[in-house]
Design a protein around this motif. Structure first.
Motif, PDB file in Angstrom:
ATOM      1  N   SER A 177     -32.587  -8.769   9.408  1.00 36.45           N
ATOM      2  CA  SER A 177     -32.685  -7.501  10.131  1.00 36.45           C
ATOM      3  C   SER A 177     -31.547  -6.565   9.716  1.00 36.45           C
ATOM      4  CB  SER A 177     -32.604  -7.763  11.645  1.00 36.45           C
ATOM      5  OG  SER A 177     -32.496  -6.549  12.344  1.00 36.45           O
ATOM      6  N   ASP A 178     -31.804  -5.231   9.897  1.00 37.25           N
ATOM      7  CA  ASP A 178     -30.755  -4.231   9.660  1.00 37.25           C
ATOM      8  C   ASP A 178     -29.951  -3.965  10.923  1.00 37.25           C
ATOM      9  OD1 ASP A 178     -32.013  -3.962   7.288  1.00 37.25           O
ATOM     10  OD2 ASP A 178     -32.635  -1.875   7.537  1.00 37.25           O
ATOM     11  N   ASN A 179     -30.407  -4.559  12.016  1.00 29.44           N
ATOM     12  CA  ASN A 179     -29.931  -4.131  13.322  1.00 29.44           C
ATOM     13  C   ASN A 179     -29.191  -5.262  14.049  1.00 29.44           C
ATOM     14  OD1 ASN A 179     -30.109  -3.730  16.211  1.00 29.44           O
ATOM     15  ND2 ASN A 179     -31.364  -1.941  15.726  1.00 29.44           N
ATOM     16  N   TRP A 180     -27.903  -5.038  14.317  1.00 29.43           N
ATOM     17  CA  TRP A 180     -27.096  -6.098  14.957  1.00 29.43           C
ATOM     18  C   TRP A 180     -27.572  -6.398  16.378  1.00 29.43           C
ATOM     19  CZ3 TRP A 180     -24.828  -9.201  11.924  1.00 29.43           C
ATOM     20  CH2 TRP A 180     -24.177  -8.775  10.769  1.00 29.43           C
ATOM     21  N   ASP A 181     -28.096  -5.382  17.089  1.00 26.25           N
ATOM     22  CA  ASP A 181     -28.591  -5.640  18.456  1.00 26.25           C
ATOM     23  C   ASP A 181     -29.755  -6.633  18.401  1.00 26.25           C
ATOM     24  OD1 ASP A 181     -27.516  -3.361  20.577  1.00 26.25           O
ATOM     25  OD2 ASP A 181     -27.391  -2.794  18.469  1.00 26.25           O
ATOM     26  N   GLU A 182     -30.639  -6.399  17.429  1.00 27.46           N
ATOM     27  CA  GLU A 182     -31.806  -7.277  17.296  1.00 27.46           C
ATOM     28  C   GLU A 182     -31.353  -8.709  16.932  1.00 27.46           C
ATOM     29  OE1 GLU A 182     -34.908  -5.334  14.930  1.00 27.46           O
ATOM     30  OE2 GLU A 182     -35.466  -7.357  14.272  1.00 27.46           O
ATOM     31  N   VAL A 185     -21.220 -17.803  13.565  1.00 24.02           N
ATOM     32  CA  VAL A 185     -20.989 -17.479  14.975  1.00 24.02           C
ATOM     33  C   VAL A 185     -21.736 -18.493  15.840  1.00 24.02           C
ATOM     34  CG1 VAL A 185     -20.656 -14.993  14.590  1.00 24.02           C
ATOM     35  CG2 VAL A 185     -22.957 -15.853  15.078  1.00 24.02           C
ATOM     36  N   ASN A 186     -21.276 -18.594  17.079  1.00 22.18           N
ATOM     37  CA  ASN A 186     -21.986 -19.478  18.010  1.00 22.18           C
ATOM     38  C   ASN A 186     -22.995 -18.658  18.818  1.00 22.18           C
ATOM     39  OD1 ASN A 186     -20.520 -18.100  19.923  1.00 22.18           O
ATOM     40  ND2 ASN A 186     -19.061 -19.761  20.292  1.00 22.18           N
ATOM     41  N   LYS A 187     -23.599 -19.283  19.778  1.00 24.23           N
ATOM     42  CA  LYS A 187     -24.637 -18.616  20.583  1.00 24.23           C
ATOM     43  C   LYS A 187     -24.107 -17.405  21.340  1.00 24.23           C
ATOM     44  CE  LYS A 187     -28.449 -21.596  21.951  1.00 24.23           C
ATOM     45  NZ  LYS A 187     -29.345 -20.511  21.581  1.00 24.23           N
ATOM     46  N   LYS A 188     -22.804 -17.350  21.510  1.00 23.21           N
ATOM     47  CA  LYS A 188     -22.208 -16.206  22.206  1.00 23.21           C
ATOM     48  C   LYS A 188     -21.870 -15.077  21.242  1.00 23.21           C
ATOM     49  CE  LYS A 188     -20.405 -18.565  26.238  1.00 23.21           C
ATOM     50  NZ  LYS A 188     -21.366 -17.937  27.129  1.00 23.21           N
ATOM     51  N   GLY A 189     -22.109 -15.326  19.953  1.00 24.95           N
ATOM     52  CA  GLY A 189     -21.806 -14.283  18.971  1.00 24.95           C
ATOM     53  C   GLY A 189     -20.354 -14.279  18.537  1.00 24.95           C
ATOM     54  N   GLN A 190     -19.640 -15.402  18.787  1.00 26.37           N
ATOM     55  CA  GLN A 190     -18.211 -15.465  18.425  1.00 26.37           C
ATOM     56  C   GLN A 190     -18.003 -16.417  17.244  1.00 26.37           C
ATOM     57  OE1 GLN A 190     -17.397 -17.023  22.247  1.00 26.37           O
ATOM     58  NE2 GLN A 190     -16.602 -15.097  23.066  1.00 26.37           N
ATOM     59  N   ARG A 191     -17.055 -16.046  16.378  1.00 31.24           N
ATOM     60  CA  ARG A 191     -16.655 -16.990  15.318  1.00 31.24           C
ATOM     61  C   ARG A 191     -15.919 -18.151  15.970  1.00 31.24           C
ATOM     62  NH1 ARG A 191     -12.673 -14.925  11.427  1.00 31.24           N
ATOM     63  NH2 ARG A 191     -13.171 -16.619  10.007  1.00 31.24           N
ATOM     64  N   PHE A 192     -15.913 -19.318  15.286  1.00 32.28           N
ATOM     65  CA  PHE A 192     -15.203 -20.456  15.886  1.00 32.28           C
ATOM     66  C   PHE A 192     -14.456 -21.327  14.891  1.00 32.28           C
ATOM     67  CE2 PHE A 192     -18.402 -23.498  14.551  1.00 32.28           C
ATOM     68  CZ  PHE A 192     -19.556 -22.735  14.472  1.00 32.28           C
ATOM     69  N   LEU A 193     -14.456 -20.962  13.609  1.00 36.29           N
ATOM     70  CA  LEU A 193     -13.675 -21.742  12.638  1.00 36.29           C
ATOM     71  C   LEU A 193     -13.487 -20.942  11.358  1.00 36.29           C
ATOM     72  CD1 LEU A 193     -15.717 -24.590  10.902  1.00 36.29           C
ATOM     73  CD2 LEU A 193     -16.617 -22.348  11.467  1.00 36.29           C
ATOM     74  N   ASP A 194     -12.648 -21.484  10.491  1.00 41.55           N
ATOM     75  CA  ASP A 194     -12.505 -20.955   9.139  1.00 41.55           C
ATOM     76  C   ASP A 194     -13.707 -21.474   8.357  1.00 41.55           C
ATOM     77  OD1 ASP A 194     -11.986 -20.757   6.446  1.00 41.55           O
ATOM     78  OD2 ASP A 194     -10.190 -22.032   6.472  1.00 41.55           O
ATOM     79  N   GLU A 195     -14.611 -20.581   8.022  1.00 41.00           N
ATOM     80  CA  GLU A 195     -15.858 -21.019   7.389  1.00 41.00           C
ATOM     81  C   GLU A 195     -15.624 -21.663   6.030  1.00 41.00           C
ATOM     82  OE1 GLU A 195     -15.248 -17.960   8.488  1.00 41.00           O
ATOM     83  OE2 GLU A 195     -16.596 -17.614  10.167  1.00 41.00           O
ATOM     84  N   ALA A 196     -14.504 -21.390   5.402  1.00 45.46           N
ATOM     85  CA  ALA A 196     -14.233 -21.985   4.097  1.00 45.46           C
ATOM     86  C   ALA A 196     -13.965 -23.485   4.205  1.00 45.46           C
ATOM     87  CB  ALA A 196     -13.052 -21.296   3.432  1.00 45.46           C
ATOM     88  N   SER A 197     -13.758 -23.980   5.416  1.00 44.61           N
ATOM     89  CA  SER A 197     -13.561 -25.425   5.564  1.00 44.61           C
ATOM     90  C   SER A 197     -14.904 -26.149   5.569  1.00 44.61           C
ATOM     91  CB  SER A 197     -12.767 -25.746   6.827  1.00 44.61           C
ATOM     92  OG  SER A 197     -13.428 -25.225   7.948  1.00 44.61           O
ATOM     93  N   GLY A 224     -29.293 -14.890  21.012  1.00 41.35           N
ATOM     94  CA  GLY A 224     -29.099 -15.112  22.449  1.00 41.35           C
ATOM     95  C   GLY A 224     -27.721 -14.652  22.882  1.00 41.35           C
ATOM     96  N   ALA A 225     -27.079 -13.832  22.028  1.00 40.87           N
ATOM     97  CA  ALA A 225     -25.716 -13.355  22.337  1.00 40.87           C
ATOM     98  C   ALA A 225     -25.771 -11.956  22.941  1.00 40.87           C
ATOM     99  CB  ALA A 225     -24.891 -13.319  21.054  1.00 40.87           C
ATOM    100  N   GLU A 226     -24.680 -11.586  23.602  1.00 43.41           N
ATOM    101  CA  GLU A 226     -24.523 -10.195  24.062  1.00 43.41           C
ATOM    102  C   GLU A 226     -24.347  -9.318  22.823  1.00 43.41           C
ATOM    103  OE1 GLU A 226     -24.149  -8.226  26.729  1.00 43.41           O
ATOM    104  OE2 GLU A 226     -24.967  -9.826  27.994  1.00 43.41           O
ATOM    105  N   PRO A 227     -25.151  -8.274  22.620  1.00 47.55           N
ATOM    106  CA  PRO A 227     -24.991  -7.449  21.415  1.00 47.55           C
ATOM    107  C   PRO A 227     -23.566  -6.933  21.222  1.00 47.55           C
ATOM    108  CG  PRO A 227     -27.048  -6.905  22.500  1.00 47.55           C
ATOM    109  CD  PRO A 227     -26.343  -7.877  23.393  1.00 47.55           C
ATOM    110  N   VAL A 281     -25.064 -25.589  18.327  1.00 47.08           N
ATOM    111  CA  VAL A 281     -25.683 -24.953  17.160  1.00 47.08           C
ATOM    112  C   VAL A 281     -24.778 -23.837  16.647  1.00 47.08           C
ATOM    113  CG1 VAL A 281     -28.100 -25.406  17.749  1.00 47.08           C
ATOM    114  CG2 VAL A 281     -26.987 -23.324  18.592  1.00 47.08           C
ATOM    115  N   ALA A 282     -25.074 -23.383  15.427  1.00 42.98           N
ATOM    116  CA  ALA A 282     -24.305 -22.295  14.830  1.00 42.98           C
ATOM    117  C   ALA A 282     -25.242 -21.417  14.012  1.00 42.98           C
ATOM    118  CB  ALA A 282     -23.211 -22.872  13.942  1.00 42.98           C
ATOM    119  N   TYR A 283     -24.736 -20.239  13.659  1.00 40.36           N
ATOM    120  CA  TYR A 283     -25.529 -19.279  12.888  1.00 40.36           C
ATOM    121  C   TYR A 283     -24.667 -18.776  11.738  1.00 40.36           C
ATOM    122  CZ  TYR A 283     -28.268 -19.425  17.158  1.00 40.36           C
ATOM    123  OH  TYR A 283     -29.007 -19.854  18.226  1.00 40.36           O
ATOM    124  N   ALA A 284     -25.171 -18.955  10.501  1.00 36.76           N
ATOM    125  CA  ALA A 284     -24.458 -18.429   9.335  1.00 36.76           C
ATOM    126  C   ALA A 284     -24.984 -17.017   9.079  1.00 36.76           C
ATOM    127  CB  ALA A 284     -24.708 -19.317   8.121  1.00 36.76           C
TER     128      ALA A 284
END
Ligand SMILES: Cc1cc2nc3c(=O)[nH]c(=O)nc-3n(C[C@H](O)[C@H](O)[C@H](O)COP(=O)(O)OP(=O)(O)OC[C@H]3O[C@@H](n4cnc5c(N)ncnc54)[C@H](O)[C@@H]3O)c2cc1C
Length: 488
Positions: A356-361, A277-289, A367-370, A307-310
């Motif tokens: 973490s167990d918590n998606w909000d955290e 996901v990106n900083k907004k919490g959205q996916r942006f590609l086929d991760e298998a690529s 830095g994304a909207e939960p 930046v990105a987050y796996a």
């Protein structure tokens, strides 16, 4: 170096930069008749980035023939040209000259006793599996550092003078535009070397932010870099001598863990069943690529903050620890048995990993909207349930829902490997001026010179080509420089 000695320095050929291109250039110049060759090397040791490299691309090599690997140069050339879409950045003659030379270069190295590793995986026909593992196929035993040593030793045995901690500063041209000398600096002292031929092989410019900003519109200072950060001296050397420059160069890049302390985690970001996901919490590609790291770095460059987050769940991490990293074309899956510990240590050491167990955290950490992140996860999990990734059509076999806490998140970004260009040359490795005319006696080789790559590194067909191009272009430049002085 004393004053009197300085006045007498003269050589048939001067090579500026003793790396992947410079050492082969010097050796080729001697082999082809140059009687005196001087190599200037700015650092204390020779080798440049070449000492870090693993292997080199080649086609129709003796090694491939012996292993019955079908790697036809004509077809690879045509495929590479198609891949580059006849980009305005490409000079097809340069690419052709390099590819044509590549097989011979393997024999040239083998004649010097260099052995290459070749495993069962190379025994594939590249038509069935045109992946880089097959095409590259030329990894010297002990990687490339021993090759550099062996070629350097031979240079010295053949009388090449290698001046360490000596910087090439200026190329001098005579009244008819021909090369007549080089100004070099050693111990703060300038001296002149008289010569008819100069080969500039100073490598890339990853250590020069001004040049990175100038030649790459998308460059961002957050990008991580590797190992020896060369300053790009050759660009100024060539330009001051009248050489033309391309407006844009090529940045060889990958996605990599530029933010964690443990770089061995780099593989973590490449697992096709994770989501990015990106900083907004959205996916942006086929991760298998992610296997095609250049594609991924392009995708990351487009994201906010570049930046990105796996994101993994517990089950995915356990699967990696049990089965190993997924590497699409590799025969083995290396198992990082201590992966959880590595990730936990990263968190403890303030690295860029969140558990973490918590998606909000997690969302707050990113830095994304939960709600946005949670919607992304819910939607992705539903794609997994239906076996169809509506957004990016990721292959079904890689669709695994994120549902077992804790969740592991790794921040990563773009990792720079090498710059290519922007010095303009022709297929003889002669530096050309603004009218496309060669400057008599002036050559460039290695990654300083462009024209053989477009915007991206052509990993599919020419993997291992940064160094392979450097060695081959170095050889071609050395041959042509000695031919030039014979004719003078
Ligand atoms: C970690 C790592 C792994 C890599 N692995 C691979 C791989 O497996 N396969 C592959 O194809 N490529 C690989 N590469 C890329 C490859 O190593 C380089 O592209 C290649 O070495 C470039 O050769 P070059 O001669 O142009 O530059 P370099 O090998 O970097 O040599 C340039 C030399 O010029 C010297 N110099 C600079 N300015 C001056 C000056 N003014 N005067 C005198 N000397 C000067 C430098 O000190 C340096 O020694 C890798 C790179 C890195 C960093």
């Amino acid at each position: 170096m004393g004053e009197t000695q300085m006045k007498n320095i003269e050589a048939d050929v001067v090579v500026i930069g003793a790396g992947g291109a410079g050492i082969p250039a010097a050796l080729s110049a001697v082999e082809n008749g140059a009687e005196s060759v001087i190599v200037l090397e700015k650092r204390k040791t020779v080798g440049g980035n070449a000492v870090f490299a693993n292997g080199i691309f080649a086609c129709e090599s003796l090694i491939q023939r012996r292993a019955m690997i079908d790697a036809p140069k004509d077809e690879i050339y045509k495929k590479a040209m198609a891949w580059h879409r006849y980009s305005s950045r490409i000079n097809p003659r340069i690419l052709r000259a390099y590819i044509n030379k590549s097989g011979d270069t393997i024999s040239w190295l083998m004649k010097r006793g260099i052995e290459f590793e070749i495993g069962a995986q190379w025994r594939l026909n590249y038509h069935q599996n045109p992946c880089w593992h097959v095409i590259k196929g030329h990894t010297p035993l002990g990687r490339f550092a021993p090759v550099v040593k062996s070629l350097t030793d031979e240079c010295r045995e053949k009388g090449v003078q290698i001046l360490l901690e000596t910087t090439g500063e200026k190329v001098l041209r005579g009244s008819e535009g021909e090369v007549v000398g080089v100004i070099a600096v050693q111990d703060g002292q300038k001296f002149e070397i008289k010569t008819k031929s100069v080969i500039i092989t100073t490598g890339g410019f990853m250590g020069n932010k001004e040049l990175l900003n100038k030649f790459f519109p998308f460059y961002d200072e957050s990008f991580g870099g590797l190992v020896v950060p060369h300053e790009g001296d050759g660009i100024q050397l060539a330009a001051e001598a009248g050489g033309a420059l391309d407006d844009v160069a090529t940045l060889v890049r990958e996605h990599g863990l530029t933010f964690t302390k443990d770089h061995s985690l780099g593989q973590a970001a490449r697992q096709p069943n994770a989501i990015w996901v990106n900083k907004k919490g959205q996916r942006f590609l086929d991760e298998a690529s992610a296997e095609q790291s250049q594609i991924c770095s392009n995708a990351i460059i487009r994201q906010p903050g570049k930046v990105a987050y796996a994101v993994y769940d517990e089950q995915m991490i356990e699967e990696v620890m049990e089965k190993g990293w997924f590497l699409p074309h590799a025969p083995i899956r290396p198992i990082p048995s201590d992966l959880k510990e590595i990730l936990q240590n990263e968190v403890a050491n303030g690295g860029e990993v969140k558990i973490s167990d918590n998606w909000d955290e997690i969302a707050r950490w990113i830095g994304a909207e939960p709600n946005v992140l949670k919607a992304t996860i819910t939607e992705y999990n539903s794609f997994c349930d239906h076996g169809y990734d509506e957004d990016f059509v990721k292959e079904r076999r890689f669709l695994a829902p994120l549902c077992k806490a804790p969740y592991y998140v790794i921040k990563f970004g773009v990792l720079l490997i090498e710059t290519i260009g922007p010095v303009r040359i022709n297929h003889n490795m002669e530096i050309i001026d603004k009218n496309d005319d060669p400057i008599p006696g002036l050559y460039a080789a290695g990654v300083l010179s462009g024209g053989w790559l477009s915007d991206d590194y052509c990993g599919e067909y020419l993997f291992g080509s940064a160094l392979s191009y450097s060695v081959n272009s170095g050889r071609i430049a050395g041959e042509n420089a000695s031919l030039y002085i014979k004719e003078k």
